[in-house]
Every structure is written in structure tokens, then in C-alpha cells.
Enzyme design. Structure first.
Site, mmCIF file in Angstrom:
data_model
loop_
_atom_site.group_PDB
_atom_site.id
_atom_site.type_symbol
_atom_site.label_atom_id
_atom_site.label_comp_id
_atom_site.label_asym_id
_atom_site.label_seq_id
_atom_site.Cartn_x
_atom_site.Cartn_y
_atom_site.Cartn_z
ATOM 1 N N ASP A 174 1.324 -6.530 -4.643
ATOM 2 C CA ASP A 174 2.026 -5.172 -4.891
ATOM 3 C C ASP A 174 3.148 -5.213 -5.483
ATOM 4 O OD1 ASP A 174 1.801 -2.270 -3.315
ATOM 5 O OD2 ASP A 174 3.667 -3.392 -2.801
ATOM 6 N N GLU A 219 5.557 9.150 -8.335
ATOM 7 C CA GLU A 219 6.925 8.837 -7.714
ATOM 8 C C GLU A 219 6.620 7.719 -6.608
ATOM 9 O OE1 GLU A 219 10.323 9.841 -8.893
ATOM 10 O OE2 GLU A 219 10.420 7.764 -8.050
ATOM 11 N N GLU A 222 -0.483 -2.738 3.062
ATOM 12 C CA GLU A 222 -1.585 -2.210 2.268
ATOM 13 C C GLU A 222 -2.947 -2.390 3.321
ATOM 14 O OE1 GLU A 222 -1.611 -0.773 -0.926
ATOM 15 O OE2 GLU A 222 0.398 -0.696 -0.029
ATOM 16 N N GLY A 254 8.545 3.439 -2.257
ATOM 17 C CA GLY A 254 8.523 4.323 -1.303
ATOM 18 C C GLY A 254 9.399 5.430 -1.458
ATOM 19 N N ILE A 266 12.649 5.921 -2.591
ATOM 20 C CA ILE A 266 13.535 5.777 -3.596
ATOM 21 C C ILE A 266 13.191 6.517 -4.876
ATOM 22 C CG2 ILE A 266 15.008 4.104 -5.075
ATOM 23 C CD1 ILE A 266 14.469 1.996 -2.966
ATOM 24 N N LYS A 275 -0.095 1.857 -6.912
ATOM 25 C CA LYS A 275 0.558 1.255 -7.905
ATOM 26 C C LYS A 275 -0.572 0.352 -8.308
ATOM 27 C CE LYS A 275 1.159 0.527 -3.574
ATOM 28 N NZ LYS A 275 1.831 0.693 -2.547
ATOM 29 N N LYS A 279 3.824 -2.983 -8.839
ATOM 30 C CA LYS A 279 4.887 -1.809 -9.014
ATOM 31 C C LYS A 279 5.872 -2.123 -10.312
ATOM 32 C CE LYS A 279 5.051 -0.828 -3.966
ATOM 33 N NZ LYS A 279 5.387 -1.419 -2.765
ATOM 34 N N GLY A 327 6.136 3.267 4.388
ATOM 35 C CA GLY A 327 5.895 4.040 5.640
ATOM 36 C C GLY A 327 5.689 5.553 5.462
#
Ligand code: NAP
Ligand code: HSE
Length: 446
Positions: free
Chosen positions: A207, A135, A196, A140, A142, A111, A211, A310
Site C-alpha cells: 500500500d 486526493e 485494506e 488519508g 493530508i 491507490k 502511494k 480511517g
């Protein structure tokens, strides 16, 4: 009996074989037959670039696949899909641009890279006929990119908000529910592969900001730089704040909020620790889960939840992109991911401006540690009033050591500009012991 037709093989190069890279490898191996049936192609990981070939890993790789130069992978003529799973914005940028310049398909979970170099990367894809899929870069497991780009294509988005960082949500959940210390939970988040490589990106809000910039691009066609956002992290939040939040019926979450005002044509992104009423679904999204509310003018409000970090959740998203990549290799067009079209009409993008801090309004929770001496409450009230900040409620609590006290205030709606001036005034007031803790009070109609 009919002879079975051999399936085409798709050669993948992995740049990065850490948490995410090893997850992708494992699931591709374990489910190879399923993918072959569903996609009609065989995935083959042909090369893997790492920083340190001698490092011990959970997965033992055939050493002949390994190399230490990710550009070798990007430039390898046999490789059709390059997965950039290294992180960082320098070598990752070179690798992605090199692969796209050869017309290849790139899949990335990075990202930060997209936030800083998205424009250049999409332009490179367009110029050379490559594709960029991402994606795994937001939330993560979703499928939020797919939701915005396909499922919600009929909509304009006045508001997108949610929890976009699994590490912070994991930390806040354990601080709130178990009273654990920030440092101990952060170590656990690192051990579990959520954080990270530079954990400051997580806990200081960057982060989430990276995103949010990707979501804003998809929803509004504009790349907003982090300099134009309001970004705060979770380091200053203490058990005292959780206790007050609890008293008022709130949870504390690090929220990213993308607001678009279609009347004034203004866009704003903020990432801030936020108090949200326990009655809201988002307030109950805990642990490493992310939750995102997308408000569209046609669909109304939709909500998405799932593990936000994860190995498994992220591998799931990377593999979803590999499936889209196979459809490109089979001749399908994905004009957004090949940079041929913008997510919105170009004229909309051009007139769209980022809001000024004077235009960004919110209610706030403010906790100030002060000396327990006469007149201090009046001083605090004066600072607020001098800055035009109107108090909604106030509470003073004696400190346990008898010297200091905490003043906890909530405000009526006020501009971010006024709040920032107020913070400066607190910094130069002698009876104030430390910079105030500020939490936004989130009021969302879902
Ligand atoms: P990681 O565990 O630190 O793995 C990074 C991998 O990249 C390692 O294998 C490392 O090699 C390799 N690498 C780094 N620099 C390199 C270089 N210059 N040349 C060759 N190889 C290099 O990181 P991760 O958690 O897998 O994250 C990878 C990417 O996915 C990042 O962009 C991250 O933001 C993103 N992401 C992560 C998650 C998550 O939950 N972890 C979720 C979504 C997105 P060595 O192994 O030899 O050190
Ligand atoms: N460090 C990130 C997080 C990984 O905790 O959300 C997923 O992008």
C-alpha cells in the site's frame, strides 16, 4: 425582497458504501448547507453501488438508491461525478474507464488502481474530456496531492519521504509503546477501518508502494511499477528489535522514500522498515498518523502530518475532490487531472531511469539469530566482509534459554545489492537459526 436563486444540483454516484463511502455520505449530509454556501451547488447522492444489497450498515439508505452493478452507476447519464470507493484493480478499473469514456468526473481513493493503471486512466481522461481526482489515495486526510500539484509547483524534488500507511504506523506504535502483540493490534486496526480488505497490502508494504508511485508520478512525471521498487513490510519486526532500537535512540517506522538524483537523472523508490533518530519529527509521528517530508529546490524542506487512514480523514479528502469537481462543472480547467498535461516536461520523463540496486546505498541494522557456539561471531563477520559490507558496530546477546544468541550489527553505507547477497549467504549458513532481520538506518537532513 430579492427571491433566492436556486442552487444547481450536482448528482453523485457512489460505487462502494463501506468505511469510506459511508463517511462521505455522512459528512455530505451533515454539512450540506455549508457546502451549498461555500460551493454554490447542492450535492445529491443519486445512486449507490454495493456488492451485497442485503448487508446491514451503519447508515440506512433508501433502498431505491442501491444497486449491485457499479457499471450502472458509471453509465447513468444523470450522474456527473462517479466516486470509486470499492478498492481492487479489476472492476474498479472498468468503472473508472467507463465513467471517463463518457467525459465524466471520477473521484477515487484507490491507490492500487492508480499505481497499476494510472497511465491508462489519465489517457482515457484526456481522450474523452473526463477528469480524475484522487486526493484520498495518498496519506488519508493530508492534502499532499494538492500540495505537490499546486502549492509546490515552483519546485523540483530531490527527496520525498515519509510514513504513508496508517495501519502499519498504528501497529508499530502500539508494539513499541505498549508492548502489544502484532496480531492483536492488527485486529484493532481492522476494527477501526484503517486496514485494506486484504491486510497484506498494508503490512507487506505494498500500500505504501502504491502511494509512493502516485507521489513519484506527480513529482517526476513517471509511473514507477512496484517491480522496480524495493518493498519490505513489518511482519518480521519483534519486541527484540524495538528494544535494540530504543537502546540506540531510534524509532522504527515503515518509510517510503522517493529519491531523485538530478545529476545522473536517476529515480528510486523504496519502502522499508527504517530506524530513525528520535530527534527527528517523523520518528514521533505515531498511531494512525502519516507524516511526509517534501524537499524542494526552491522551498527547502516542508513537512505534512495528519491522520492517514480511517473514515473521517478519508472522507475529508474525497470531499475536497468533490469541491474541485464542482469547479470543473462550473467551467474551470484542471489540465493535469484531465490528462492534458504531464506533471513535468516530457523530455525529463523520457530520460529519467530507475536506479539499479548497486546504486542504492544505505546504512543497515542487521539482527541475526545464531547458535551460541564458538566461532559463530567470526562466521557472521566473514559473511559481511565477503560481500563488502563494512561493520560499524556489533553487539552479541546471550539468549534466555541458553542455546541461541542474537548478533546485532550496524553497517557503514553499503549497496542494496551487497546486502541482498549477504542475506542469501546467511540463509545457507548452518549456525544461523533464521533469516536475518534487516532495518534500514534512515539519515535525513531535516
Ligand atoms: P470497504 O469498507 O471494504 O468498502 C468497500 C465497498 O465497496 C463496500 O461497500 C463493498 O460492498 C463495495 N464493493 C466492493 N466490491 C464491489 C463490487 N464488485 N461491486 C459493488 N460494490 C463493491 O473499503 P474502504 O475502507 O471503504 O476502502 C475503499 C477504497 O478506499 C479502497 O480503494 C481503499 O484502499 C481506499 N482507502 C481507504 C481508506 C481507509 O482508511 N479505509 C483510506 C484511504 C483510501 P459491500 O458493502 O456490499 O461489501
Ligand atoms: N490501509 C490504508 C492505511 C488506508 O492504513 O494507510 C489509507 O490509505
Amino acid at each position: 425582497m430579492k427571491a433566492s436563486k436556486s442552487k444547481p444540483t450536482v448528482n453523485i454516484g457512489l460505487c462502494g458504501f463501506g468505511v469510506v463511502g459511508q463517511g462521505v455520505w455522512r459528512h455530505l449530509k451533515e454539512k450540506s448547507e455549508v457546502f451549498e454556501k461555500k460551493l454554490g451547488s447542492l450535492f445529491k447522492i443519486s445512486r449507490v453501488a454495493v456488492r451485497d444489497m442485503a448487508k446491514e450498515r451503519e447508515i440506512d439508505l433508501d433502498p431505491s438508491l442501491l444497486c449491485e452493478d457499479p457499471l450502472e452507476v458509471a453509465n447513468d447519464p444523470e450522474i456527473q461525478i462517479v466516486c470509486e470507493l470499492m478498492g481492487g484493480t479489476e472492476i474498479a478499473r472498468e468503472v473508472v474507464l467507463a465513467a471517463l469514456s463518457k467525459g465524466k468526473i471520477v473521484v477515487t481513493a484507490n491507490k492500487a488502481l492508480l499505481c497499476f493503471h494510472g497511465k491508462e486512466i489519465f489517457e482515457a481522461a484526456r481522450k474523452h474530456g473526463g477528469h480524475i481526482f484522487f486526493e484520498a489515495s495518498v496519506a488519508g486526510g493530508i492534502p499532499i496531492i494538492k500540495a505537490l500539484r499546486e502549492g509546490l509547483i515552483a519546485n523540483r524534488f530531490s527527496l520525498i519521504y515519509g510514513i504513508l500507511n496508517g495501519t502499519c504506523n498504528f501497529i508499530l506504535t502500539h508494539m513499541e509503546k505498549e508492548g502489544q502483540s502484532y496480531e492483536v493490534i492488527l485486529d484493532e486496526a481492522k476494527r477501526l477501518g484503517y486496514a485494506e480488505a486484504d491486510e497484506a497490502l498494508d503490512v507487506d508494504g505494498w500500500d505504501s508502494a502504491h502511494k509512493a508511485s502516485i507521489l513519484a508520478f506527480l513529482a517526476h512525471g513517471k509511473w514507477v511499477s512496484t517491480d522496480e521498487m524495493l518493498v519490505e513490510g513489518i511482519r518480521e519486526i519483534t519486541q527484540e528489535d524495538f528494544a535494540y532500537a530504543n537502546k540506540f535512540g531510534y524509532s522504527i517506522k515503515l518509510l517510503a522514500v522517493i529519491t531523485r538524483d538530478f545529476e545522473t537523472d536517476r529515480l528510486f523508490i523504496n519502502v522499508q522498515p527504517t530506524l530513525i533518530s528520535r530527534r527527528k519529527v517523523l520518528a514521533n509521528v505515531d498511531e494512525v498518523y502519516n507524516g511526509i517530508c517534501v524537499c524542494g529546490d526552491v522551498v527547502g524542506t516542508t513537512f505534512y502530518m495528519g491522520e492517514g487512514a480511517g473514515q473521517n480523514a478519508t472522507a475529508s479528502a474525497v470531499i475536497a475532490d468533490l469541491a474541485d469537481a464542482v469547479s470543473v462543472l462550473n467551467g474551470s480547467k484542471h489540465p493535469l487531472f484531465s490528462g492534458e498535461i504531464s506533471p513535468v516536461e516530457p523530455n525529463e520523463e523520457n530520460s529519467l531511469k530507475v536506479s539499479t540496486l548497486g546504486e542504492v546505498m544505505s546504512k543497515y541494522y542487521i539482527r541475526v539469530a545464531v547458535m551460541d557456539i564458538p566461532g559463530v561471531l567470526a562466521k557472521v563477520a566473514t559473511i559481511l566482509s565477503n560481500n563488502g559490507v563494512s561493520i560499524a558496530s556489533v553487539l552479541q546477546q546471550e539468549g534466555t534459554d541458553g542455546t541461541g544468541a542474537s548478533i546485532v550489527l550496524t553497517t557503514h553505507k553499503t549497496s542494496e545489492e551487497a546486502i541482498q547477497k549477504m542475506v542469501k549467504d546467511f540463509e545457507t549458513t548452518d549456525s544461523v537459526l533464521s533469516p536475518p532481520v534487516l532495518l534500514k538506518i534512515g539519515e535525513f537532513e531535516d
